[in-house]
Design an enzyme around this catalytic site. Structure first.
Site, PDB file in Angstrom:
ATOM      1  N   CYS A 118     -11.833   9.554  -5.245  1.00 56.81           N
ATOM      2  CA  CYS A 118     -11.365   8.214  -5.632  1.00 56.81           C
ATOM      3  C   CYS A 118     -10.483   8.279  -6.877  1.00 56.81           C
ATOM      4  CB  CYS A 118     -12.575   7.302  -5.870  1.00 56.81           C
ATOM      5  SG  CYS A 118     -12.173   5.745  -6.684  1.00 56.81           S
ATOM      6  N   GLY A 119      -9.224   7.840  -6.738  1.00 55.95           N
ATOM      7  CA  GLY A 119      -8.302   7.854  -7.857  1.00 55.95           C
ATOM      8  C   GLY A 119      -8.732   6.934  -8.984  1.00 55.95           C
ATOM      9  N   HIS A 120      -9.281   5.753  -8.644  1.00 58.66           N
ATOM     10  CA  HIS A 120      -9.727   4.817  -9.671  1.00 58.66           C
ATOM     11  C   HIS A 120     -10.924   5.381 -10.444  1.00 58.66           C
ATOM     12  CE1 HIS A 120      -6.910   2.069  -7.995  1.00 58.66           C
ATOM     13  NE2 HIS A 120      -7.567   1.885  -6.888  1.00 58.66           N
ATOM     14  N   CYS A 121     -11.778   6.140  -9.748  1.00 56.82           N
ATOM     15  CA  CYS A 121     -12.914   6.783 -10.421  1.00 56.82           C
ATOM     16  C   CYS A 121     -12.417   7.836 -11.414  1.00 56.82           C
ATOM     17  CB  CYS A 121     -13.842   7.432  -9.402  1.00 56.82           C
ATOM     18  SG  CYS A 121     -14.482   6.298  -8.141  1.00 56.82           S
TER      19      CYS A 121
END
Length: 527
Positions: free
Chosen positions: A75-78
């Protein structure tokens, strides 16, 4: 007992006593396992507990307050949150009221994600006093200081109790925005409502009091919440009526009155502009490098007070990094100074007639004419390209849209796209192939419309790509396509007259619409 068995039994007893990872239990018992210590057997990375289905219970028992991030390795947002989360763990170590941060690899722990209803990443849950059944959803900022402040408001007092004039004045002087609740009875429900709101309003500083001398000093005669501010009118009062303090009403009041009468649009203020929940925005476009333009702001500000809470007054500098705002309104920087009015819920836009100068009177007149429906909205449209129908995929704009899609002799399949949308780019080859395949069908048109540069009266487009089918006939029927975006499924849909066979009707998840001007929600990725 056989003496040869003794060494083996002793070895087994030693191994059992050593605990996980070869660490003994004696030190854990001696320490009393205080809330600030990591329970043995739980790995830790940068001050963050790394939990799984087996160790979550241990962590909940050991820590009065536990904030758990459910993340996915891909996950990029993570990944973007990770350094802020680690920094928050460091900051928390110095806090008086202790809380612990933890994380769980969601895809690796499906039972936990199911138990806590995790459907997107990152999701953060706040556990208090070991209560596993009712964790609170984390709703705060995604940066370190905001995470710590959110936890501090929940674990410590969310507002200061004020006892004297000196302390009260010191609080007001120390902050740009201070909210003080004046209550005769500190044990009443209104105080509980006030403190609950203070937990989440992280941009404001809160205090409360029941002291008669403070009521007198600030001219308060009944229970009232007062917002003190170092700008505009300096103070705004919210009296508590006989029905009691309503948290929603107070929240809207504080959001409205904590905004400046005129706000300059930039990356820092844009989230606050849209969080204010005022749907009508009046924008003054100026070039801040020009003195003649800057002088217009004063008349703009003078017109604002009567519209407080109904219309948000915003200044946009065309010389700054605001090209996306100009594009949203179909404007060029050379058109400044000028006004635009928009309702951000309906995206309906208005422009003043003629070239009247920007003064207090003209601004007020323009606002009233929009609010009283005395002026017609305008819609963006590109010019019709001379070769709009020469390619297999036809080019539609606002000015030729209805003429083409509501042609009673044609079945028209339209892709509404944004030039920057990656999902649109990914499906472009399939759309081109579809147009090539049906190019010899005179009753079928495959078309596309740039929905960021063209607005339609018939409906608004809220997601990219959006696919709609307009079947032939006099009824002006519209069918939204929500299935797989590939040539085979598109073809089945067309060949079946705008419907799919039952086995092909599974909906494909639609791409979210990252609105250019008013996107404020923290990004997440779905499972």
């Amino acid at each position: 007992m056989d003496s040869q068995l003794l060494p083996a039994l002793l070895l087994l007893l030693l191994l059992a006593a050593s605990g996980p990872r070869g660490q003994g239990t004696g030190s854990r018992e001696a320490s009393g396992n205080s809330p600030e210590q990591v329970p043995e057997g739980i790995p830790e990375e940068d001050g963050i507990l790394v939990l799984n289905g087996s160790t979550l219970c241990l962590a909940l028992q050991a820590h009065r307050a536990l904030l758990v991030e459910f993340y996915a390795p891909w996950c990029g947002h993570c990944k973007a949150l990770a350094p802020e989360y680690s920094k928050a763990a460091t900051l928390l170590a110095a806090e008086t009221v202790k809380a612990m941060l933890a994380k769980v690899d969601g895809p690796a722990e499906p039972e936990l994600t199911q138990e806590f209803g995790v459907t997107e990443y990152p999701t953060l849950k706040f556990f208090r006093d070991g209560n596993r059944t009712h964790p609170e959803d984390y709703t705060g900022p995604r940066e370190a200081e905001g995470i710590v402040k959110w936890l501090r408001r929940r674990l410590g007092p969310s507002a200061s109790q004020l006892e004297d004039e000196a302390g009260t004045q010191a609080l007001i002087d120390a902050h740009d925005l201070v909210v003080i609740g004046f209550f005769r009875d500190l044990q009443g429900e209104d105080v509980a409502t006030f403190l609950a709101l203070a937990q989440d309003a992280l941009d404001l500083t809160f205090g409360f009091t029941d002291q008669p001398q403070l009521f007198q000093k600030f001219g308060i005669t009944k229970d009232t919440v007062v917002l003190f501010k170092k700008f505009d009118e300096g103070r705004a009062d919210f009296p508590v009526d006989e029905l009691g303090l309503d948290q929603g009403d107070l929240s809207r009041f504080l959001l409205t009155h904590s905004m400046h009468l005129v706000t300059e649009f930039n990356s820092h203020t844009s989230p606050k502009i849209f969080a204010a929940r005022i749907l009508n925005h009046l924008l003054l476009f100026i070039n801040q490098t020009l003195t003649s333009h800057r002088e217009l702001v004063e008349g703009f500000r003078e017109a604002a007070p009567p519209f407080r809470g109904q219309v948000l007054f915003v200044v946009v500098d065309v010389d700054a990094d605001n090209d996306h705002v100009l594009q949203y309104f179909g404007m060029k920087a050379q058109e400044a100074p000028t006004l635009r009015f928009v309702n951000i819920e309906t995206t309906t836009k208005y422009a003043p007639a003629g070239g009247a100068p920007v003064t207090k009177a003209t601004v007020s007149t323009f606002c009233h004419s929009v609010l009283n429906a005395e002026i017609k909205p305008y819609r963006l449209s590109q010019e019709v390209p001379p070769d709009w129908d020469q390619r297999p995929v036809k080019t539609l704009v606002g000015k030729n849209f209805e003429q083409v899609v509501f042609d009673e002799t044609k079945n028209v399949f339209v892709k509404f796209y944004a030039p920057w949308c990656t999902h649109c780019k990914e499906m472009a080859p399939a759309w081109e192939a579809l147009a090539e395949k049906y190019s010899d069908h005179p009753d079928i048109i495959i078309a596309e419309l740039d929905a960021t540069a063209n607005e339609l009266e018939a409906f608004a487009v809220h997601g990219f790509p959006t696919l709609k089918y307009f079947p032939a006939g006099p009824d002006k029927k519209v069918i939204e396509y929500k299935s797989a975006r590939d040539l085979e499924t598109f073809s089945k849909f067309l060949d079946n007259g705008g419907e799919l066979p039952m086995e092909d009707t599974a909906e494909e998840p639609q791409a979210p619409f990252p609105e250019t001007v008013n996107s404020t929600e923290a990004p997440k990725e779905e499972l």
